[in-house]
Structure formats: C-alpha cells, structure tokens
Design a protein around this motif. Structure first.
Motif, PDB file in Angstrom:
ATOM      1  N   ARG A   1       1.220  -1.011  -0.051  1.00  0.00           N
ATOM      2  CA  ARG A   1       0.470  -0.290  -0.372  1.00  0.00           C
ATOM      3  C   ARG A   1       0.905   1.114   0.269  1.00  0.00           C
ATOM      4  N   ALA A   2       2.420   1.632   0.972  1.00  0.00           N
ATOM      5  CA  ALA A   2       2.552   2.230   0.709  1.00  0.00           C
ATOM      6  C   ALA A   2       3.187   2.902  -0.165  1.00  0.00           C
ATOM      7  N   PHE A   3       3.504   1.608  -1.156  1.00  0.00           N
ATOM      8  CA  PHE A   3       4.796   1.851  -2.077  1.00  0.00           C
ATOM      9  C   PHE A   3       4.135   1.207  -3.769  1.00  0.00           C
ATOM     10  N   PRO A   4       3.576   2.572  -3.751  1.00  0.00           N
ATOM     11  CA  PRO A   4       2.278   1.936  -4.865  1.00  0.00           C
ATOM     12  C   PRO A   4       3.349   1.906  -6.754  1.00  0.00           C
ATOM     13  N   ALA A   5       4.700   1.962  -5.916  1.00  0.00           N
ATOM     14  CA  ALA A   5       5.235   2.357  -8.258  1.00  0.00           C
ATOM     15  C   ALA A   5       6.110   0.881  -7.662  1.00  0.00           C
ATOM     16  N   LEU A   6       6.121   0.347  -6.990  1.00  0.00           N
ATOM     17  CA  LEU A   6       7.022  -0.669  -6.637  1.00  0.00           C
ATOM     18  C   LEU A   6       7.515  -2.151  -8.115  1.00  0.00           C
ATOM     19  N   SER A   7       8.386  -1.760  -8.612  1.00  0.00           N
ATOM     20  CA  SER A   7       8.588  -2.572  -9.845  1.00  0.00           C
ATOM     21  C   SER A   7       9.660  -4.317  -9.415  1.00  0.00           C
ATOM     22  N   SER A   8      10.276  -3.822  -8.253  1.00  0.00           N
ATOM     23  CA  SER A   8      10.501  -5.349  -7.875  1.00  0.00           C
ATOM     24  C   SER A   8      10.835  -5.076  -6.441  1.00  0.00           C
ATOM     25  N   LEU A   9      10.264  -7.111  -5.799  1.00  0.00           N
ATOM     26  CA  LEU A   9      10.123  -7.186  -4.431  1.00  0.00           C
ATOM     27  C   LEU A   9      10.412  -8.595  -4.058  1.00  0.00           C
ATOM     28  N   ASP A  10      11.386  -8.107  -3.362  1.00  0.00           N
ATOM     29  CA  ASP A  10      12.180  -9.223  -2.171  1.00  0.00           C
ATOM     30  C   ASP A  10      11.284  -9.493  -1.285  1.00  0.00           C
ATOM     31  N   LEU A  11      10.757 -10.871  -1.528  1.00  0.00           N
ATOM     32  CA  LEU A  11      10.870 -11.851  -0.499  1.00  0.00           C
ATOM     33  C   LEU A  11      11.252 -12.853   0.200  1.00  0.00           C
ATOM     34  N   SER A  12      12.028 -12.712   0.342  1.00  0.00           N
ATOM     35  CA  SER A  12      13.264 -14.120  -0.049  1.00  0.00           C
ATOM     36  C   SER A  12      13.466 -14.221   2.036  1.00  0.00           C
ATOM     37  N   ALA A  13      14.005 -13.217   2.554  1.00  0.00           N
ATOM     38  CA  ALA A  13      13.787 -12.991   3.812  1.00  0.00           C
ATOM     39  C   ALA A  13      12.719 -12.828   4.210  1.00  0.00           C
ATOM     40  N   CYS A  14      11.370 -13.036   3.980  1.00  0.00           N
ATOM     41  CA  CYS A  14      10.245 -12.762   4.611  1.00  0.00           C
ATOM     42  C   CYS A  14       9.673 -13.930   5.356  1.00  0.00           C
ATOM     43  N   ALA A  15      10.311 -14.835   6.358  1.00  0.00           N
ATOM     44  CA  ALA A  15      10.483 -16.208   7.248  1.00  0.00           C
ATOM     45  C   ALA A  15       8.549 -16.366   7.230  1.00  0.00           C
TER      46      ALA A  15
ATOM     47  N   PRO B   1       2.699  -3.196 -10.750  1.00  0.00           N
ATOM     48  CA  PRO B   1       2.923  -2.858 -11.663  1.00  0.00           C
ATOM     49  C   PRO B   1       4.267  -3.242 -11.239  1.00  0.00           C
ATOM     50  N   VAL B   2       4.189  -4.601 -10.814  1.00  0.00           N
ATOM     51  CA  VAL B   2       5.528  -5.110 -10.168  1.00  0.00           C
ATOM     52  C   VAL B   2       6.309  -5.936 -11.409  1.00  0.00           C
ATOM     53  N   ARG B   3       7.350  -6.136 -11.205  1.00  0.00           N
ATOM     54  CA  ARG B   3       7.941  -6.956 -12.943  1.00  0.00           C
ATOM     55  C   ARG B   3       9.234  -8.069 -12.531  1.00  0.00           C
ATOM     56  N   ARG B   4       9.785  -7.711 -11.341  1.00  0.00           N
ATOM     57  CA  ARG B   4      10.268  -8.467 -10.483  1.00  0.00           C
ATOM     58  C   ARG B   4      10.288  -9.074  -8.607  1.00  0.00           C
ATOM     59  N   VAL B   5       9.928 -10.513  -8.774  1.00  0.00           N
ATOM     60  CA  VAL B   5       9.660 -10.722  -7.418  1.00  0.00           C
ATOM     61  C   VAL B   5      10.550 -12.058  -7.058  1.00  0.00           C
ATOM     62  N   ARG B   6      11.793 -11.863  -5.938  1.00  0.00           N
ATOM     63  CA  ARG B   6      12.976 -12.737  -5.541  1.00  0.00           C
ATOM     64  C   ARG B   6      11.842 -13.589  -4.481  1.00  0.00           C
ATOM     65  N   LEU B   7      11.857 -14.477  -4.255  1.00  0.00           N
ATOM     66  CA  LEU B   7      11.241 -15.662  -3.497  1.00  0.00           C
ATOM     67  C   LEU B   7      11.981 -17.005  -2.999  1.00  0.00           C
ATOM     68  N   ALA B   8      12.884 -16.360  -3.159  1.00  0.00           N
ATOM     69  CA  ALA B   8      14.365 -17.820  -3.126  1.00  0.00           C
ATOM     70  C   ALA B   8      13.908 -17.643  -1.157  1.00  0.00           C
ATOM     71  N   ARG B   9      14.247 -19.319  -1.164  1.00  0.00           N
ATOM     72  CA  ARG B   9      13.990 -19.628   0.271  1.00  0.00           C
ATOM     73  C   ARG B   9      12.101 -19.683   0.439  1.00  0.00           C
TER      74      ARG B   9
ATOM     75  N   LEU C   1       4.383  -8.966 -14.801  1.00  0.00           N
ATOM     76  CA  LEU C   1       6.011  -9.902 -14.193  1.00  0.00           C
ATOM     77  C   LEU C   1       6.357 -10.211 -15.841  1.00  0.00           C
ATOM     78  N   GLU C   2       7.499  -9.616 -14.981  1.00  0.00           N
ATOM     79  CA  GLU C   2       9.232 -10.235 -16.440  1.00  0.00           C
ATOM     80  C   GLU C   2       9.903 -11.627 -15.659  1.00  0.00           C
ATOM     81  N   ALA C   3       9.553 -11.120 -14.230  1.00  0.00           N
ATOM     82  CA  ALA C   3      11.320 -12.067 -13.586  1.00  0.00           C
ATOM     83  C   ALA C   3      11.080 -12.528 -12.120  1.00  0.00           C
ATOM     84  N   VAL C   4      11.101 -13.959 -11.572  1.00  0.00           N
ATOM     85  CA  VAL C   4      10.592 -14.888 -10.804  1.00  0.00           C
ATOM     86  C   VAL C   4      11.832 -15.255 -10.304  1.00  0.00           C
TER      87      VAL C   4
END
Length: 624
Positions: free
Chosen positions: A64-78, A95-103, A122-125
């Motif tokens: 909600r706070a960052f409506p222009a996000l294009s890259s989202l890293d959730l790899s450390a989101c335990a 508008p997110v284009r890249r999402v990191r869900l490593a581990r 979405l362009e990169a996962v």
C-alpha cells in the motif's frame, strides 16, 4: 530543520523531492530526511521502485505504501505462505515486474497463482531453493505470459511436465536457470528449445542430461550463455554439436569429467564472440589444441577459469600472448603455477581486474611484484594458502594498485606489518585473514584507520586478536556487514560491546568464543539492528539472558541461526527464545538431544512458520 525550511520543502513537487532524495547515497541520511519532513517521506513512497520485506505482516503495508514498486524481494520473509501472500495482494493490479521468492518454501501453487494474477506485468521470478516446488507451481507460473527471466535452482519436484508448462506458457523466456532440478531430462530440454526461441541464457548444471540436450540447444539462434557444471553424461560429441550455435559468448563446462581438450577445442571452433570460458576441474591440463583455438578468440575473451588444471609457465605465456584483453583469470589449485608463469602472463594481460591463485603454493613476492607493476587496475586478488607471500610483496600491491577492493590472505604467513602496507588501499571492501595467527590488534588498528569502506572482514582463528582490535574495527569501519570472529578465543563481552556499534552488520560468526556470555550477546542484539545471520555454536558461556535478548531485539534475525553447544542455556531458555522468534526464523541448527525435550507444540509451530530445523549430533568439545 526550521519551520520556514520545512514549509519550503512541503511546497516542492513530489518529483523534485524524489530527485533530491535520489542524490543522497547514505541510507542513514535518507532516513533523516524522511523523519525531518513528511513531504520527503511521501516523495520516497511515491517513487520507490524496490522493496525487501522481512516480515509477512509488513507485506500488505509495504504494497500500500509504495504504489510504484517494480521489484519485490520476499526471500527473507520468514513464514510467508500461500494464505498470507494472497491476502496481502490488493485487488487492483500491481506494477511489479520482478519478484524474488528464493527459499520461500511456504509458497506453493496457490500463492503463485495469486501473485501472477495480481502482477500482470511480471517479467522475472526467482524460486531458487524452493525445494518443495513442483509441476503445479510451474503451471501457476506459466500463466505469466510475459515472463522473461526465471530462476528455479533446486526446485526438486519439477519434472519435464512442469518445464513443458513454462515453455509453452512463456514463449518469450530469455534467461532460465535449472540447476539441481534433477528430474528434468533431455525431453524437457528439447521442448524448451523448440518453444522458447528467444532464450539467451541457460543453466542446466547438475542435471542428468546427455548430448541430446546439447543437440537440441544448438538450434537456438540467440543462445549466448550456457552453463553445464557437472553434467556427467555430456562428452566431446555433445560439445561438437553445441558448436553449431555460433552466438555463444559464455560457456561453463566446469567439472564435466568426460570432456577433453579436443571437445573444448571443437566447441570453440567457429566461435567469434566468446567472452567467458570456464573449464575448472574438467581437464587434466590445457593442451596445444585449446591454446591454438584461444588464439582465434583472443580479442574477445575476457574471463578464463582454469582452476584445478596442470598449468606450466609456457601455457601462461601462450595465454598472455593471445588473450591480451583478459580481465579475470582463475588458476585456483593449479599445479605448476610459478613466478615465471605469472610474470609472463601479466606482462601482456595488463587489464586484469581479478586474479585467483588460491593454493598456488610455489608463488612468492616476485609474482606479486609483477602483478603490481603490470596490473595496476587489479580489484580482486585471491592468495589463500600462498605461504611464501609476505609484507614485501603486499607492499608492491598496496603502493601501485589503488583500486584494490578485495584480497584473500587466508592461511598466508603474514603479520601486522603486511596489514600496515595494505592499509593504504583505501578502496578495500573485503579482507580475509583467516588462519593468519600472527595478526594482532596492531594490524587491525592500521586497517581500521584507513579502510573505512570495509564491508567484510574474516578473522577466523586469528587467536591473537583481542577486544582492543574489535574496538578499532568498530570505530573505523562503520559500514561492516559481515564479520567472522570464530575461534578468536581472547574476545570477551567487552569486544562484543564494541561490535554492537556496527548498525549495518548483517552476518556475524562467533563460534567457540568461550569467554562471551549473555552480556555480550545482549550488546549485539541491542546494537546490531540489521543482523540477519548469527553463529553461536560452542559459545559455552552464553545463557538464557543472551537468547532472550536476541529474541527481543534482533527483529531481522531470520535466515540462519546456529544454537549448538550452548551449555548454560536451559530448556526453558530455548523454549522462550524460539517462541519469541517464531515467524522470523528460516533455518535453525540445534543439538539432536533437544528434540525429545522441547515441546511438541513448539516444534510444530516452528514448522508451520516455515522454519527448517537441522538436528545435529556432535560431542561437546571444550577448548579454552
């Protein structure tokens, strides 16, 4: 900030304020700007393009706070799972284009289905190390028709069926990594080659594929980068087939034990754009046929890794004569490397930025002098286990190589005088001194006084280092992010009090610091607000109070926590600390004996929150 100045800032447009914030490089200064003015805070929120979320309860607020996000890293989101991910996603498209869900092992096909639906661009996962991911997850991803970049390393459940889903659903794929996806075979790779003609980069390392896969990949007209580390069923015939692909720029055949110099030469034949070659631990030696082919691509080749081969001075002289544009050379564990070989190489390859001569035991200060004289742009120098290197050779490097950013001196016989020389390298970022028993506080004082940009320091088994050395490091190296103090047995709580002043420290290794108690751990927990990974194995004097402080204050501690042989911590102490940290921990190492005494309810809660517990059975060994 005065009232008038604040009013002036509030009157500026969000674009201007965002531009001003972008010019502030120090994160602490940017934070001060946000705290000083709501306008700055709004400008950053409106313009922020990337976010790394550490807690699943913070994800809805971040979106909600960052409506222009294009890259989202959730790899450390335990603890992130399908339900929490789906619940956090808003109804309107992101508008997110890249999402990191490593581990992110708790996210399955339902979560990915919701993510793809919410992010139409979405362009990169990145799903690397999501070991439970399988064909259903790939089917969910296949709905992202615009996907260009996919990393699925160690997604152990994915088979040819899942790869086929992605290949058919995402025909525009340009980069794909399949490392350790052991259920994928030639069938899946063949379909991938047919359905994804835009593919430019592919990693099939550790797969059980054969030459038939290379035959299929040879039809890709745009393939530039191919990695096939430890593909044990690929041989020279497969490399010859792959040579039909004339667009290759990077080839990695490290640890392919059925590949020979003849196969590598055939692959290089006809290539005119090769920039990177890695044959580490594949060949026994570099033969004349390979050296001959190198001469045909010498103008374009920039990276050459020959680790583990038998290399003689004549070989390095030939490489230097033909590959004058090299910026990286890998000679780690190469038998036969001598001062003469290095001298002849660097005399011609003067643009080298990275030189790895790890375990080249014959090298002396003469080699360092030649490197310093000829390769003045050197940035990375790896000298681990080079016993004849001393302060005299490092003086040459320090005097002439002002751009040096990384040096590895692990297991070298260097002393404080060597660090005095290195201290003139003010751009130094990474310094590894493990097993250098002659290093003391005096040397660290030299480094900390002049190397303020240092972000990583390895002092593994530097047993002469005391609290005074840590005081110097904490005072002069405020940007430190990684610090290894394992087996520095003279360090006490006083030293950790100094370390507690390093606000950006993310990774701290304290194994076998037998004089450290809960007091020192509390200093770390309170002061190191960015701490993510912590090793406390064999810290025998740490008690319940230390674990309580970690669970209370270290809110970002989540990735990898080792709590083995904490003799003074009670069962109640473990229970309290682990309950407080539930939802944050991702990996936890505990003694196997605790499995039967910790409550079943706690262990189930840890599992439900996505924490992987590794039980180890090691005898208690006290070394004072």
């Amino acid at each position: 900030m005065s009232h008038d100045t604040g009013a002036g800032v509030e009157s500026l447009s969000l674009d201007l304020l965002a531009h001003a914030l972008a010019a502030v490089r120090d994160p602490r200064d940017r934070k001060s700007c946000r705290l000083a003015s709501r306008a700055f805070a709004r400008a950053e929120a409106a313009s922020r393009r990337a976010a790394r979320v550490l807690r699943r309860d913070a994800l809805p607020r971040a979106l909600r706070a960052f409506p222009a996000l294009s890259s989202l890293d959730l790899s450390a989101c335990a603890g992130l799972d399908d339900a929490s991910l789906a619940a956090a996603l808003p109804e309107e498209p992101l508008p997110v284009r890249r999402v990191r869900l490593a581990r992110a092992s708790g996210v399955g096909w339902r979560g990915l289905d919701a993510l793809v639906a919410a992010c139409p661009s979405l362009e990169a996962v990145d799903l690397s190390h999501c070991v439970a991911a399988g064909d259903r997850e790939m089917a969910a991803l296949a709905a992202a028709a615009g996907l260009r970049d996919l990393v699925m390393d160690k997604c152990l459940g994915v088979t040819d069926v899942g790869l086929a889903k992605v290949a058919v659903g995402c025909p525009g794929l340009q980069s794909l990594s399949l490392k350790w996806c052991r259920e994928i075979s030639d069938i899946g790779v063949d379909l991938l080659a047919k359905k994804c003609p835009q593919l430019r980069s592919l990693d099939i390392s550790y797969l059980k594929v054969t030459n038939e896969s290379l035959r299929s990949l040879s039809t890709l007209e745009k393939l530039e980068d191919i990695a096939m580390v430890s593909c044990l069923f690929v041989d020279d015939d497969g490399l010859q087939m792959l040579s039909m692909c004339s667009s290759l720029q990077s080839i990695d055949v490290a640890r392919c034990h059925h590949v020979s110099s003849l196969g590598l030469a055939s692959l290089m034949d006809g290539q005119r754009s090769l920039r990177k070659i890695n044959v580490a631990h594949s060949l026994h030696e570099i033969e004349a046929c390979v050296l001959s082919k190198l001469s045909t691509i010498g103008e374009t080749l920039t990276v050459l890794r020959l680790d583990g081969l038998e290399i003689f001075a004549s070989n390095l002289q030939a490489i230097g004569s033909t590959c004058k544009n090299l910026v990286e050379i890998g000679l780690s564990k190469c038998n036969g490397v001598t001062d003469d070989g290095i001298v002849s190489l660097v005399a011609r390859c003067r643009d080298l930025r990275t030189i790895d001569v790890t375990c080249c035991h014959l090298l002396t200060n003469a080699a360092l002098a030649a490197i310093a004289e000829n390769c003045r742009k050197i940035e990375c120098l790896r000298l681990e286990s080079c016993p004849f290197v001393s302060e005299k050779g490092l003086e040459s490097i320090a005097t002439l190589c002002s751009d040096l950013k990384e040096i590895d001196l692990t297991d070298c016989r260097i002393n404080d005088a060597a660090l005095q020389q290195l201290a003139s390298c003010s751009e130094l970022l990474i310094l590894k001194l493990g097993l250098c028993s002659s290093i003391s506080d005096e040397g660290l004082v030299y480094i900390s006084a002049n190397c303020g940009k240092l972000v990583e320091l390895d002092l593994y088994r530097c047993s002469a280092v005391t609290d005074d050395g840590l005081a110097a490091v904490a005072s002069g190296c405020k940007k430190m992010r990684m610090l290894n103090l394992c087996y520095c047995t003279q360090i006490t709580d006083g030293g950790l009090k100094h370390v507690g002043g390093l606000e950006e420290l993310a990774n701290l290794e304290l194994r076998c610091l037998v004089r450290v108690t809960g007091v020192g751990i509390t200093s770390i927990a309170v002061g190191c607000s960015s701490l993510v990974e912590l090793d406390l194995k064999r810290c025998y004097s740490v008690d319940d109070a230390g674990l309580w402080a970690l669970s209370r204050y270290s809110q970002n501690l989540r990735q990898d926590v080792k709590m083995v042989h904490l003799s003074w911590v009670s069962i109640e102490g473990f229970e309290m600390a682990l309950r407080a940290a539930c939802g944050r921990l991702k990996k936890l190492k505990l003694l196997g004996g605790l499995r039967s005494v910790l409550s079943t309810e706690l262990l189930l809660t840890l599992q439900a929150c996505g924490c992987r517990v590794r039980w180890v059975d090691k005898p208690l060994v006290y070394k004072g």
